[in-house]
Design an enzyme around this catalytic site. Structure first.
Site, PDB file in Angstrom:
ATOM      1  N   CYS A   1      -2.710   8.933   2.870  1.00  0.00           N
ATOM      2  CA  CYS A   1      -2.487   8.366   1.552  1.00  0.00           C
ATOM      3  C   CYS A   1      -3.669   8.505   0.789  1.00  0.00           C
ATOM      4  O   CYS A   1      -3.545   8.319  -0.393  1.00  0.00           O
ATOM      5  CB  CYS A   1      -2.217   6.786   1.653  1.00  0.00           C
ATOM      6  SG  CYS A   1      -3.395   5.904   2.675  1.00  0.00           S
ATOM      7  N   GLU A  48       0.924  -1.041   0.309  1.00  0.00           N
ATOM      8  CA  GLU A  48      -0.112   0.070  -0.010  1.00  0.00           C
ATOM      9  C   GLU A  48       0.868   1.306  -0.115  1.00  0.00           C
ATOM     10  O   GLU A  48       1.637   1.470   1.109  1.00  0.00           O
ATOM     11  CB  GLU A  48      -0.748   0.078   1.301  1.00  0.00           C
ATOM     12  CG  GLU A  48      -1.786  -1.236   1.406  1.00  0.00           C
ATOM     13  CD  GLU A  48      -2.981  -1.262   0.629  1.00  0.00           C
ATOM     14  OE1 GLU A  48      -3.072  -0.218  -0.146  1.00  0.00           O
ATOM     15  OE2 GLU A  48      -3.736  -2.214   0.151  1.00  0.00           O
TER      16      GLU A  48
HETATM   17  P1  NAP Z   1       8.383   5.022   4.339  1.00  0.00           P
HETATM   18  O1  NAP Z   1       9.644   5.898   4.836  1.00  0.00           O
HETATM   19  O2  NAP Z   1       8.203   4.373   3.205  1.00  0.00           O
HETATM   20  O3  NAP Z   1       8.355   3.952   5.756  1.00  0.00           O
HETATM   21  C1  NAP Z   1       7.518   3.244   5.790  1.00  0.00           C
HETATM   22  C2  NAP Z   1       7.646   1.859   6.766  1.00  0.00           C
HETATM   23  O4  NAP Z   1       8.858   1.261   6.218  1.00  0.00           O
HETATM   24  C3  NAP Z   1       8.413   2.642   7.918  1.00  0.00           C
HETATM   25  O5  NAP Z   1       7.869   1.464   9.142  1.00  0.00           O
HETATM   26  C4  NAP Z   1       9.763   2.219   7.810  1.00  0.00           C
HETATM   27  O6  NAP Z   1      10.553   2.319   9.065  1.00  0.00           O
HETATM   28  C5  NAP Z   1       9.749   1.061   7.054  1.00  0.00           C
HETATM   29  N1  NAP Z   1      10.945   0.796   6.034  1.00  0.00           N
HETATM   30  C6  NAP Z   1      11.601   1.933   5.617  1.00  0.00           C
HETATM   31  N2  NAP Z   1      12.769   1.418   4.935  1.00  0.00           N
HETATM   32  C7  NAP Z   1      12.664  -0.232   5.210  1.00  0.00           C
HETATM   33  C8  NAP Z   1      13.608  -1.170   4.962  1.00  0.00           C
HETATM   34  N3  NAP Z   1      14.551  -1.082   4.291  1.00  0.00           N
HETATM   35  N4  NAP Z   1      13.255  -2.394   5.386  1.00  0.00           N
HETATM   36  C9  NAP Z   1      12.164  -2.622   6.233  1.00  0.00           C
HETATM   37  N5  NAP Z   1      11.496  -1.552   6.478  1.00  0.00           N
HETATM   38  C10 NAP Z   1      11.539  -0.515   5.998  1.00  0.00           C
HETATM   39  O7  NAP Z   1       6.936   5.701   4.422  1.00  0.00           O
HETATM   40  P2  NAP Z   1       6.487   6.716   5.640  1.00  0.00           P
HETATM   41  O8  NAP Z   1       7.353   8.072   5.452  1.00  0.00           O
HETATM   42  O9  NAP Z   1       6.451   6.146   6.897  1.00  0.00           O
HETATM   43  O10 NAP Z   1       4.966   6.908   5.188  1.00  0.00           O
HETATM   44  C11 NAP Z   1       4.506   7.809   4.144  1.00  0.00           C
HETATM   45  C12 NAP Z   1       4.231   7.092   3.063  1.00  0.00           C
HETATM   46  O11 NAP Z   1       3.177   6.023   3.031  1.00  0.00           O
HETATM   47  C13 NAP Z   1       3.520   7.974   1.927  1.00  0.00           C
HETATM   48  O12 NAP Z   1       3.823   8.049   0.569  1.00  0.00           O
HETATM   49  C14 NAP Z   1       2.028   7.526   2.066  1.00  0.00           C
HETATM   50  O13 NAP Z   1       1.230   7.676   0.832  1.00  0.00           O
HETATM   51  C15 NAP Z   1       2.086   6.110   2.172  1.00  0.00           C
HETATM   52  N6  NAP Z   1       0.979   5.465   2.864  1.00  0.00           N
HETATM   53  C16 NAP Z   1       0.131   4.710   2.127  1.00  0.00           C
HETATM   54  C17 NAP Z   1      -0.755   4.157   2.671  1.00  0.00           C
HETATM   55  C18 NAP Z   1      -1.962   3.201   2.056  1.00  0.00           C
HETATM   56  O14 NAP Z   1      -2.610   2.769   2.545  1.00  0.00           O
HETATM   57  N7  NAP Z   1      -1.475   3.129   0.514  1.00  0.00           N
HETATM   58  C19 NAP Z   1      -1.182   4.474   3.874  1.00  0.00           C
HETATM   59  C20 NAP Z   1      -0.346   5.386   4.678  1.00  0.00           C
HETATM   60  C21 NAP Z   1       0.720   5.756   4.332  1.00  0.00           C
HETATM   61  P3  NAP Z   1      11.554   3.287   9.889  1.00  0.00           P
HETATM   62  O15 NAP Z   1      10.357   4.288  10.376  1.00  0.00           O
HETATM   63  O16 NAP Z   1      11.943   2.636  11.019  1.00  0.00           O
HETATM   64  O17 NAP Z   1      12.274   3.729   8.597  1.00  0.00           O
END
Ligand code: NAP
Length: 519
Positions: A293, A256
């Site tokens: 999102c 997602e």
């Molecule tokens: P993110 O930077 O991609 O991080 C998401 C999650 O992934 C965090 O828990 C992060 O952990 C983890 N993560 C990052 N790199 C990783 C790796 N190499 N291995 C394992 N885990 C890893 O996203 P965000 O900034 O938290 O969220 C914002 C984004 O999420 C936006 O683009 C938004 O559109 C999207 N979003 C989508 C939905 C949906 O349902 N489609 C819902 C909500 C948000 P750490 O925090 O420890 O780095």
């Protein structure tokens, strides 16, 4: 400052190094620190795949549903405390905290009720049996059984409560143990959530573990029967998709991700529908400071309505009070982290290169109730782009903050669909109008661009909840940039965690298998 702990192997693990500091985004004061250093991830997986799987598999769907109901209840009892943590760690107003925390309880409770339709059985029969031999002495049918592995749930920072609940409800109900990894920046709320559930001693041993901080080598260890359910940015999703170990084991992977959701005003919109459109779009720009999102990022309007829409949106956005949610008059809080603020400001500059800013400053602001120069505040911004075809970044760059771009289309459903499609796959599109033929035309031309289509009309003006609200009743997920995943939606959400098995046998054996399935 609080040290967040992980819950693994049936106990609380506190790291002694490798900490990331979490701050109050309204004041920038440190509030907690998190690290997963020292966790043995191989043992964590074994704990889930062993006792976790056994414990859940021994329960029926109805029994697992009863656990979800209890989870929802114990969390509701701590609502005020959870709201306060959300304000301190995510900068949410009470309304925004409710969207996350009450939404989490609602998702758990909804799946608890839904479990009653699945009944007192541990396996689901799918469809009718069919004959494989002319005389019917050999037949085939399908069953859905829990996958014998662990469900690793990785969540984004913007929904620390709901993000956990919507995934865990489906995985636990399906019979898979979960290992949840909240985003580190806002893990304070997720940690307390899990602490309350664990403290209530509701779940079988190994059914719920949580990692606060990095996942270490956990993902490299996932195997054929495990599930990785990820919510976050498209960039992180790409990194994970490219992981050789996940590809090698063909681990089931649901994504997602980003979404450049669109709202379209149809030419036929009555006054009531127009008002609903304005109300919904303003909510979608400002709720959770645009960190959703499902937020509306692009607004398409027929040429003769552009002026009226711009004026109405600007007037409403001007009434938004940005600041520290501890101050009662504040209606919109800060962005969650410095990194998110810098990313949003960078994105606003990119949008400013192809669109005219018609409301807001596009730079960091001081927030009401916060010290000058402190806090990750930005006021709502509205852009206007006259030619959607020449507005590349508007369709490509998800600015994760309170901003959207107003654009024209020629009034036909086909043209609206063409411009909406420039977003490359979305979670939700909303269309507002009162002409059923136009709406049907939009479905034909444009529905497939998003996983969900929200239709606002005069009849719904008093009850429509807004396009950004995600309900467990309907699928959440979308094609392309949005990740291609599917969560929630009743049984749709459970399928990720269930294995479909075809059973081919003589009728008595098939009946026995189906008998198991149905009994
Ligand atoms: P993110 O930077 O991609 O991080 C998401 C999650 O992934 C965090 O828990 C992060 O952990 C983890 N993560 C990052 N790199 C990783 C790796 N190499 N291995 C394992 N885990 C890893 O996203 P965000 O900034 O938290 O969220 C914002 C984004 O999420 C936006 O683009 C938004 O559109 C999207 N979003 C989508 C939905 C949906 O349902 N489609 C819902 C909500 C948000 P750490 O925090 O420890 O780095």
């Amino acid at each position: 400052m609080k040290t967040l702990r992980s819950y693994v192997l049936g106990e609380w693990h506190e790291a002694d190094s490798g900490f990331v500091t979490l701050v109050d985004p309204s004041t920038e004061e440190p509030v907690a620190r998190a690290s997963s250093r020292g966790i043995d991830f191989a043992a964590v997986l074994d704990h889930a795949r062993g006792p976790g799987c056994d414990g859940l598999r021994s329960l029926t769907f109805a029994q697992r549903g009863a656990l979800l109901k209890e989870m929802s209840r114990v969390l509701k009892d701590r609502r005020d405390e959870l709201f306060e943590i959300s304000r301190i760690n995510s900068g949410t107003t009470a309304a925004d905290a409710s969207f996350d925390i009450d939404g989490a309880g609602g998702a758990l409770a909804w799946y608890a009720n839904f479990s009653r339709t699945l009944g007192d059985r541990g396996i689901l029969a799918e469809g009718e049996a069919s004959a494989l031999s002319k005389d019917g002495s050999f037949q085939a049918g399908h069953v859905l059984v829990p996958r014998p592995g662990a469900a690793v749930l990785i969540n984004a920072f913007n929904f620390p409560a709901w993000g956990f609940a919507e995934k865990a409800a489906c995985a636990l109900l399906a019979g898979m143990p979960v290992i949840v990894k909240p985003a580190t920046a806002t893990a304070m709320l997720a940690e307390r959530f899990i602490e309350i559930i664990i403290g209530a001693k509701l779940l079988p041993e190994g059914a719920l573990q949580m990692v606060c901080g990095s996942t270490g080598d956990l993902l490299d260890r996932l195997g054929a029967h495990d599930v990785l359910a990820f919510t976050g940015s498209a960039a992180t999703a790409r990194t994970l998709r490219d992981s050789p170990s996940l590809a090698h084991a063909n681990t089931r992977f649901n994504v997602e991700a980003d979404s450049l959701n669109a709202a379209v005003l149809a030419p036929s919109a009555s006054d009531a529908t127009f008002d609903l459109f304005i109300r919904d779009v303003v909510r979608e720009i400002t709720q959770k400071t645009g960190q959703k999102c499902t937020a509306v990022r692009r607004i398409f309007v027929p040429p003769d309505r552009l002026g009226a829409v711009q004026d109405a949106l600007a007037a409403r956005l001007a009434a938004v009070v940005t600041g520290n949610p501890a101050e009662p008059s504040v209606t919109m809080g800060p962005l969650a982290t410095r990194g998110q603020l810098e990313d949003a400001l960078d994105g606003l500059r990119a949008l400013g290169g192809v669109a005219r800013r018609v409301h807001g400053t596009g730079v960091r602001a001081d927030g009401r109730g916060s010290p000058a120069g402190k806090g990750f505040f930005v006021e709502p911004v509205l852009f206007r782009a006259d030619d959607p075809r020449a507005a590349g970044p508007v369709h490509e760059r998800e600015v994760f903050g309170p901003a959207a771009t107003l654009m024209r289309y020629d009034g036909t459903a086909a043209n609206a669909a063409q411009f909406v499609g420039l977003g490359g796959g979305m979670l939700v599109t909303s269309v507002y109008g009162d002409d059923t033929a136009w709406t049907r035309d939009y479905v034909v031309h444009g529905a497939a661009h998003a996983g969900r289509l929200y239709i606002g009309s005069a009849e719904a003006a008093g009850s429509a909840p807004g396009s950004g609200a995600v309900f467990p009743h309907t699928q959440h997920g979308g094609p392309g940039r949005a990740g291609g995943g599917a969560e929630l939606g009743g049984l749709v959400g459970l399928r990720l965690y269930l294995q479909r098995v075809a059973i081919q046998a003589a009728p008595p054996m098939l009946a026995a298998a189906h008998g198991d399935a149905n009994g």
